[in-house]
Design a protein around this motif. Sequence first.
Motif, PDB file in Angstrom:
ATOM      1  N   ILE A  25      15.768  31.353  53.763  1.00 49.63           N
ATOM      2  CA  ILE A  25      16.085  30.563  54.956  1.00 49.63           C
ATOM      3  C   ILE A  25      15.200  30.985  56.123  1.00 49.63           C
ATOM      4  O   ILE A  25      14.652  30.148  56.838  1.00 49.63           O
ATOM      5  N   GLU A  26      15.025  32.285  56.295  1.00 47.24           N
ATOM      6  CA  GLU A  26      14.182  32.791  57.373  1.00 47.24           C
ATOM      7  C   GLU A  26      12.726  32.342  57.207  1.00 47.24           C
ATOM      8  O   GLU A  26      12.072  31.949  58.172  1.00 47.24           O
ATOM      9  N   MET A  27      12.224  32.395  55.974  1.00 47.16           N
ATOM     10  CA  MET A  27      10.841  31.965  55.726  1.00 47.16           C
ATOM     11  C   MET A  27      10.652  30.483  56.035  1.00 47.16           C
ATOM     12  O   MET A  27       9.640  30.081  56.599  1.00 47.16           O
ATOM     13  N   LEU A  28      11.621  29.677  55.663  1.00 49.73           N
ATOM     14  CA  LEU A  28      11.522  28.243  55.936  1.00 49.73           C
ATOM     15  C   LEU A  28      11.596  27.959  57.431  1.00 49.73           C
ATOM     16  O   LEU A  28      10.889  27.098  57.943  1.00 49.73           O
ATOM     17  N   GLU A  29      12.472  28.674  58.136  1.00 45.71           N
ATOM     18  CA  GLU A  29      12.587  28.481  59.581  1.00 45.71           C
ATOM     19  C   GLU A  29      11.301  28.869  60.307  1.00 45.71           C
ATOM     20  O   GLU A  29      10.912  28.235  61.280  1.00 45.71           O
ATOM     21  N   LYS A  30      10.643  29.928  59.823  1.00 49.88           N
ATOM     22  CA  LYS A  30       9.409  30.401  60.458  1.00 49.88           C
ATOM     23  C   LYS A  30       8.161  29.746  59.878  1.00 49.88           C
ATOM     24  O   LYS A  30       7.051  30.115  60.227  1.00 49.88           O
ATOM     25  N   LYS A  31       8.387  28.808  58.973  1.00 49.82           N
ATOM     26  CA  LYS A  31       7.299  28.065  58.330  1.00 49.82           C
ATOM     27  C   LYS A  31       6.298  28.977  57.620  1.00 49.82           C
ATOM     28  O   LYS A  31       5.099  28.758  57.659  1.00 49.82           O
ATOM     29  N   GLN A  32       6.832  29.986  56.946  1.00 53.69           N
ATOM     30  CA  GLN A  32       6.010  30.903  56.158  1.00 53.69           C
ATOM     31  C   GLN A  32       6.015  30.417  54.706  1.00 53.69           C
ATOM     32  O   GLN A  32       6.609  31.027  53.824  1.00 53.69           O
ATOM     33  N   TYR A  33       5.327  29.324  54.474  1.00 54.88           N
ATOM     34  CA  TYR A  33       5.395  28.654  53.179  1.00 54.88           C
ATOM     35  C   TYR A  33       4.737  29.443  52.056  1.00 54.88           C
ATOM     36  O   TYR A  33       5.173  29.384  50.912  1.00 54.88           O
ATOM     37  N   LYS A  34       3.681  30.185  52.363  1.00 54.04           N
ATOM     38  CA  LYS A  34       3.029  30.985  51.323  1.00 54.04           C
ATOM     39  C   LYS A  34       3.956  32.091  50.829  1.00 54.04           C
ATOM     40  O   LYS A  34       4.068  32.334  49.627  1.00 54.04           O
TER      41      LYS A  34
END
Length: 127
Positions: A25-34
């Motif tokens: 969830i945190e990665m998606l919110e911060k747009k850390q797609y890799k």
Amino acid sequence: MQTIVLILVLAITVEALIQYSKTIIEMLEKKQYKTFATQLAAILLSVFICFAAGVDLYTLVGVSFAIPWLGMLFTGIVVSRGSNYTSDFIKRLQNPDIGEIVLEDVIGVADAGGKAEMHTSGVPPNA
């Protein structure tokens, strides 16, 4: 002893699921797609390997699920966490707050008169 192992295995599973959910969830919110793709690939690869090899940690400790393949799925998720997760888990077993054993908090130190107990770290146990 088997009961303790069972509880630990289930606790590790819950911890892995919660941590993965928070991280994703945190990665998606911060747009850390890799990073998200890497985490997802680790999960899928580990689950695939566990299914292909028939690895089921839960069967080994005596847990049987109503859905037979659930044990292999959970095993894959736990395996995907890798050595970093194992290291974090060991640190949490040592001390959930700071990741290290503080003997002063565990044992306590008697004062000069032997009447009272002080905690030399300055933080009372379970504070």
